[in-house]
Design an enzyme around this catalytic site. Sequence first.
Site, PDB file in Angstrom:
ATOM      1  N   ASP A   1       1.385  -3.313   7.011  1.00 63.80           N
ATOM      2  CA  ASP A   1       2.240  -2.081   5.670  1.00 63.80           C
ATOM      3  C   ASP A   1       3.299  -1.823   7.146  1.00 63.80           C
ATOM      4  OD1 ASP A   1       3.481  -0.127   4.376  1.00 63.80           O
ATOM      5  OD2 ASP A   1       2.178  -0.537   3.475  1.00 63.80           O
TER       6      ASP A   1
ATOM      7  N   HIS B   1       4.340   6.461   0.359  1.00 64.91           N
ATOM      8  CA  HIS B   1       3.773   7.358   1.339  1.00 64.91           C
ATOM      9  C   HIS B   1       5.027   5.992   2.291  1.00 64.91           C
ATOM     10  CE1 HIS B   1      -0.470   7.457   0.293  1.00 64.91           C
ATOM     11  NE2 HIS B   1      -0.104   6.582  -0.389  1.00 64.91           N
TER      12      HIS B   1
ATOM     13  N   LEU C   1       1.014  -0.747   0.174  1.00 65.07           N
ATOM     14  CA  LEU C   1       0.175  -0.015  -0.267  1.00 65.07           C
ATOM     15  C   LEU C   1       0.831   1.034  -0.164  1.00 65.07           C
ATOM     16  CD1 LEU C   1      -2.221  -1.386   0.466  1.00 65.07           C
ATOM     17  CD2 LEU C   1      -3.295  -0.166   1.849  1.00 65.07           C
ATOM     18  N   HIS C   2       2.160   1.142   0.958  1.00 62.60           N
ATOM     19  CA  HIS C   2       3.015   2.715   0.567  1.00 62.60           C
ATOM     20  C   HIS C   2       3.129   2.365  -0.740  1.00 62.60           C
ATOM     21  CE1 HIS C   2       5.694  -0.539   1.779  1.00 62.60           C
ATOM     22  NE2 HIS C   2       6.606   0.178   0.664  1.00 62.60           N
ATOM     23  N   HIS C   3       3.168   1.983  -2.176  1.00 59.63           N
ATOM     24  CA  HIS C   3       3.713   2.259  -3.431  1.00 59.63           C
ATOM     25  C   HIS C   3       2.603   2.842  -3.647  1.00 59.63           C
ATOM     26  CE1 HIS C   3       7.410   0.416  -2.937  1.00 59.63           C
ATOM     27  NE2 HIS C   3       7.076  -0.923  -2.391  1.00 59.63           N
TER      28      HIS C   3
END
Length: 208
Positions: A142, A161, A115-117
Amino acid sequence: MHEHQGFDDQAATWDDDPAHEARQAAVARCIAESLELTPGMRVVDVGGGTGRLSILLADRVASVVVTDPSAGMVQVAGQRIEEAGLEGRLRAVQADLTVDRLDGAYDVVWSSMALHHVDDLDALLQSVAALLVEGGRLAIADLDEDPDGAFHADKVDFHGHDGFDRHELAERLARAGFSDIAFVDATTVVKNDRDFGVFVCTATKSPD
């Protein structure tokens, strides 16, 4: 999602890193403890990379569609699935679920360190919610919030993120149609002599 080319280049050797294997094993254990996985469940893995998480959890569910935007990762995932003798139940598909549609309805969506991508996180969460049956379960692993950006400091092309504030992520999930949102500590990643916390967030798709 960003950095497709970088992940294409790293795909073949990604699983050679013992830290990646330890992290995925810890996340798999945490998801297995947090969700009531049953042999009939259909699963989507978001940003599944080489498919390692899904391979670790494969025996607990009926089938998994491993999705990733990186063609290189999807190719390696297909090889890993075949090597594990799981090609009857697992398949790898190149897809960015913020924009690409996936057919079918699913009982579980899981994701590890993807998700941080993702640029448009709200679009992804809404897409994921649309894939799930009512009462379907979500499990996201994450990074905890990394305000200094230290985890990705060595990646000059990183535009994602820097981890997530748990409260803010819970609010995003609620807006996307999820309830029963909970967080547990999954593992710690050591990088550049610093410890970075990794959580698993679980949630349930609310009735429409």
